[in-house]
Structures are given as structure tokens and as C-alpha cells.
Scaffold this active site. Structure first.
Site, mmCIF file in Angstrom:
data_model
loop_
_atom_site.group_PDB
_atom_site.id
_atom_site.type_symbol
_atom_site.label_atom_id
_atom_site.label_comp_id
_atom_site.label_asym_id
_atom_site.label_seq_id
_atom_site.Cartn_x
_atom_site.Cartn_y
_atom_site.Cartn_z
ATOM 1 N N ARG A 37 0.839 -1.206 0.000
ATOM 2 C CA ARG A 37 0.000 0.000 0.000
ATOM 3 C C ARG A 37 0.876 1.259 0.000
ATOM 4 O O ARG A 37 0.558 2.256 -0.640
ATOM 5 C CB ARG A 37 -0.950 0.002 1.208
ATOM 6 C CG ARG A 37 -1.631 1.343 1.426
ATOM 7 C CD ARG A 37 -2.891 1.283 2.266
ATOM 8 N NE ARG A 37 -2.767 0.460 3.450
ATOM 9 C CZ ARG A 37 -2.137 0.799 4.576
ATOM 10 N NH1 ARG A 37 -1.547 1.971 4.683
ATOM 11 N NH2 ARG A 37 -2.092 -0.040 5.596
ATOM 12 N N ASP A 161 -7.199 19.210 -14.655
ATOM 13 C CA ASP A 161 -7.594 17.857 -15.049
ATOM 14 C C ASP A 161 -7.284 17.744 -16.541
ATOM 15 O O ASP A 161 -7.981 18.325 -17.373
ATOM 16 C CB ASP A 161 -9.092 17.662 -14.743
ATOM 17 C CG ASP A 161 -9.577 16.247 -15.088
ATOM 18 O OD1 ASP A 161 -8.954 15.603 -15.950
ATOM 19 O OD2 ASP A 161 -10.589 15.827 -14.503
HETATM 20 C C1 LIG Z 1 -13.544 9.871 -16.055
HETATM 21 C C2 LIG Z 1 -13.097 11.189 -15.589
HETATM 22 C C3 LIG Z 1 -12.813 11.438 -14.242
HETATM 23 C C4 LIG Z 1 -13.009 10.387 -13.170
HETATM 24 O O1 LIG Z 1 -12.159 9.309 -13.340
HETATM 25 P P1 LIG Z 1 -12.523 7.801 -12.878
HETATM 26 O O2 LIG Z 1 -11.308 7.050 -13.286
HETATM 27 O O3 LIG Z 1 -13.771 7.408 -13.616
HETATM 28 O O4 LIG Z 1 -12.756 7.825 -11.415
HETATM 29 C C5 LIG Z 1 -12.343 12.692 -13.893
HETATM 30 N N1 LIG Z 1 -12.188 13.667 -14.822
HETATM 31 C C6 LIG Z 1 -12.482 13.472 -16.120
HETATM 32 C C7 LIG Z 1 -12.301 14.589 -17.087
HETATM 33 C C8 LIG Z 1 -12.947 12.238 -16.555
HETATM 34 O O5 LIG Z 1 -13.252 12.049 -17.845
#
Ligand SMILES: *Cc1c(COP(=O)(O)O)cnc(C)c1O
Length: 364
Positions: A37, A161
Site C-alpha cells: 500500500r 484535469d
Molecule cells: C472519467 C473522468 C474522471 C473520473 O475518473 P474515474 O477514473 O472514472 O474515477 C475525472 N475527470 C475526467 C475529465 C474524466 O473524464
């Protein structure tokens, strides 16, 4: 080194399934690890590789993209204030609305394409500006360099993101971001067979320590096999992303020229309001997600998705196969997405076949 070379050489490691690592007779840890972990060779290799692709200092891997964003938001908890793009992944908005307040933080959503609006939102002591560009599902383009300037003036961090663009098309650190996050479930994985997330940090910092602490203590970590699958996918990342983006541009152009379509959202189209900015801050393509609206509201949008034969009706994006979804019904009752919006993730099939499939589906 260029990204194609890094994608192949930045990390390789056989799978180590062990959850525990033997101590030396002297009490030391000669393998460099003690419990899976807290760290294991596959996760370290993945973290090194993604940090190299993004040009960051270090990466911290999680079991999903959602676990990765949550880790970032713990940095802003207890009195912190997060300002987030109003068009963003619905799960991110849900964490900010439903989890952050319980930890003593607050969140505000703004259109991050509007710099004056962002400046105002940052004013009352924001600690983190969280931006998605291109955004999900409206493909809005926000100016990362300008937002970095605004955030840093206020003493806030800029987190991006970067899931939709991938490091192949956009490098937020070069534009001033402090943190870059991916749902590795999408382009980095690329085959719709592994769930994961990662946060890359620009430099050694209190934030890096905080993320490492949350990773090991919170325990939302990817398995060695997940990390191995992701490392297997990275060598083809540049090829996949560029070809999928080229296919997406052709799909978007087809949709924009078709009178059965009301509106197309794709930053690669000259008429998209963020096109010039996207052309400046991205390189080699505009991504492979396209959203479009059809006349007739939700029932007609659902009907279009019911008629495809090649696209798979499923949520998610970034895989080699093309997916189509009626977005609002997937996001649920709090969705802000137009009810007649269809989102497609364009894959690696021959684009003529994809366009023929959409054309057939649009014809009632
Ligand atoms: C899919 C997605 C997430 C979340 O990711 P998971 O792996 O599904 O938890 C966050 N941001 C964006 C832009 C995404 O497309």
C-alpha cells in the site's frame, strides 16, 4: 527526450504481486519497499513514467481518477476554498458539493473561460483553482497560462484535469499549472480495461507530501497489475491520441456540415469559440471527444444513440473503440448538460466507417 521516446522508455517493470517485502537482518529494507500500500515497484515505475510524460517532478497514483481528485481536494480541506470550472466531470462536482463541505472546505463553480469571473471568484481567499480544459462534456477551452497568473496572484494553486487532452496534446506545467491530474482509465489506459488516476506535481512541495500521505494512509491505491497494464499502454499513447484526434476532427466536420445536427462542440472546428486558444495551448490535435446536439430534445438524442451499429452505447472515453452516450441521463438529476446532447469518444476505427454509422443513426 521527446514524448514518443519517453512513452516507450520511461518505465518498464515485471509484475510484483507481493504485498510485503522482506526486511534485512539488520532491520533495514534492502528492496526499498516494505508494504505494497505504501509503495511497490510497479506503482513506482508508473509514477516515474507519467511524471516524465507531463514534465513534472513526481506523480502519485490512485485506484481511480475520482480517488485522485479527492486526494487533491484534501489539500484544500479545512478552511480551504476551491474554485472549479462549471463545466466539469460530474463526479468532480459531486465531490466538491457533497464531500468537501464535510471536511470544512467550500467550493464555487465558475465559467473558467471568463477570466473576469474567475478573478472575482478567487477574491475571497481561494486556495485552489481546478480547471478542466477541454472540459467535459461541453469541450470549453480555458486559458491555462492566464488562469495560472490569476491563481498565483491570489496565492492559490492551479490544478488541471488533463484527462481529455493527455500529455501528448497539452502540457499544463509549461503553462504554469502546479498540479496535473488524469483519470488514467481514459487515454493513458486506452483500452477500457483498467481503472486508475494519477496526480503529477510540478515540484517538491507540501502538496506533494500531502498527496503521498493521503495515498499511503487513505489507501485508495492501484494494484500492481493495474500499474503494469497502464505501463503497457503508454508506448502507444502518442500514436493513439493523435490518430483518434484526427478521426474526431473529421467526425466533427461531418456533424457540423449536417443539417440534422443543431450544434457541434469541438475545439478543432474554426467556429468553436475556443479554437484560437486551443490551437495556441494544445499541439498535434484537439482531442477525441466530440459533443453534439440534435433537434427534438432528449427523446430524439436517445433515439440517435439507439440506431448506431458500430459505436458502442456506453459511458467513458479514451479507449481504442468508439463510444456514444446520451450524457444528461448518465449524469443524473443534477446534470446541467443540455438534454439533447450526445457525447462521442472517437476511437481508432476507420473514420469513414464511423461517419457512415453516425449518418445512418441521424437519419430517422
Ligand atoms: C472519467 C473522468 C474522471 C473520473 O475518473 P474515474 O477514473 O472514472 O474515477 C475525472 N475527470 C475526467 C475529465 C474524466 O473524464
Amino acid at each position: 527526450m521527446k514524448i514518443e521516446t519517453l512513452a516507450i522508455h520511461a518505465g518498464r517493470e515485471p509484475i510484483h504481486l507481493a504485498t510485503t517485502f522482506e526486511r534485512g537482518a539488520d532491520g533495514t529494507y534492502p528492496h526499498g519497499y516494505f508494504y505494497s500500500r505504501s509503495g511497490n515497484p510497479n506503482r513506482s515505475a508508473l509514477e516515474r513514467a507519467v511524471a516524465a510524460l507531463e514534465g513534472g517532478r513526481e506523480a502519485v497514483a490512485f485506484a481511480s481518477g475520482s480517488a485522485a481528485t479527492l486526494a487533491v481536494f484534501t489539500l484544500a480541506a479545512a478552511g480551504g476554498r476551491v474554485v472549479c470550472s462549471s463545466d466539469c466531470y460530474h463526479g468532480t462536482a459531486k465531490q466538491l458539493r457533497e464531500i468537501l463541505p464535510r471536511w470544512g472546505g467550500t467550493a464555487e463553480f465558475v465559467d473558467t473561460t471568463d477570466l473576469d469571473g474567475v478573478r472575482r471568484a478567487l477574491e475571497p481567499g481561494a486556495t485552489l483553482l481546478w480547471v478542466e480544459t477541454p472540459s467535459n462534456p461541453l469541450l470549453r477551452v480555458s486559458d491555462l497560462a492566464a488562469l495560472a497568473g490569476l491563481a498565483h496572484e491570489r496565492g492559490a494553486l492551479l490544478g488541471c484535469d488533463n484527462t481529455f487532452a493527455s500529455p501528448v496534446l497539452q502540457q499544463p506545467f509549461a503553462l504554469g499549472a502546479d498540479l496535473v491530474m488524469h483519470s488514467t482509465t481514459k487515454y493513458l489506459g486506452g483500452h477500457s480495461d483498467v481503472l486508475g488516476g494519477i496526480v503529477v506535481v510540478r515540484e517538491a512541495s507540501a502538496e506533494l507530501e500531502g498527496l503521498r500521505h493521503f495515498q499511503g494512509t487513505g489507501g485508495g491505491v492501484p494494484s500492481p497489475f493495474d500499474c503494469w497494464l497502464l505501463l503497457r499502454s503508454l508506448p502507444t499513447l502518442p500514436l493513439r491520441v493523435r490518430q483518434q484526434s484526427a478521426n474526431a476532427l473529421a467526425v466533427a466536420r461531418f456533424l457540423a456540415a449536417d443539417r440534422r445536427v443543431e450544434r457541434v462542440h469541438y475545439p478543432g472546428l474554426e467556429q468553436h469559440p475556443g479554437h484560437a486558444l486551443a490551437a495556441r495551448q494544445m499541439r498535434g490535435g484537439f482531442g477525441a471527444v466530440v459533443s453534439f446536439q440534435v433537434p427534438g430534445g432528449a427523446p430524439e438524442a436517445l433515439a440517435v444513440t439507439s440506431r448506431v451499429r458500430l459505436f458502442t452505447r456506453a459511458t467513458s472515453l479514451g479507449g481504442i473503440e468508439s463510444l456514444i452516450e446520451h450524457r444528461a441521463s448518465m449524469e443524473g438529476p443534477l446534470s446541467q448538460t443540455p438534454p439533447n446532447l450526445i457525447r462521442v469518444s472517437v476511437g481508432l476505427e476507420n473514420v469513414d466507417d464511423l461517419i457512415a454509422d453516425l449518418s445512418r443513426a441521424l437519419a430517422a
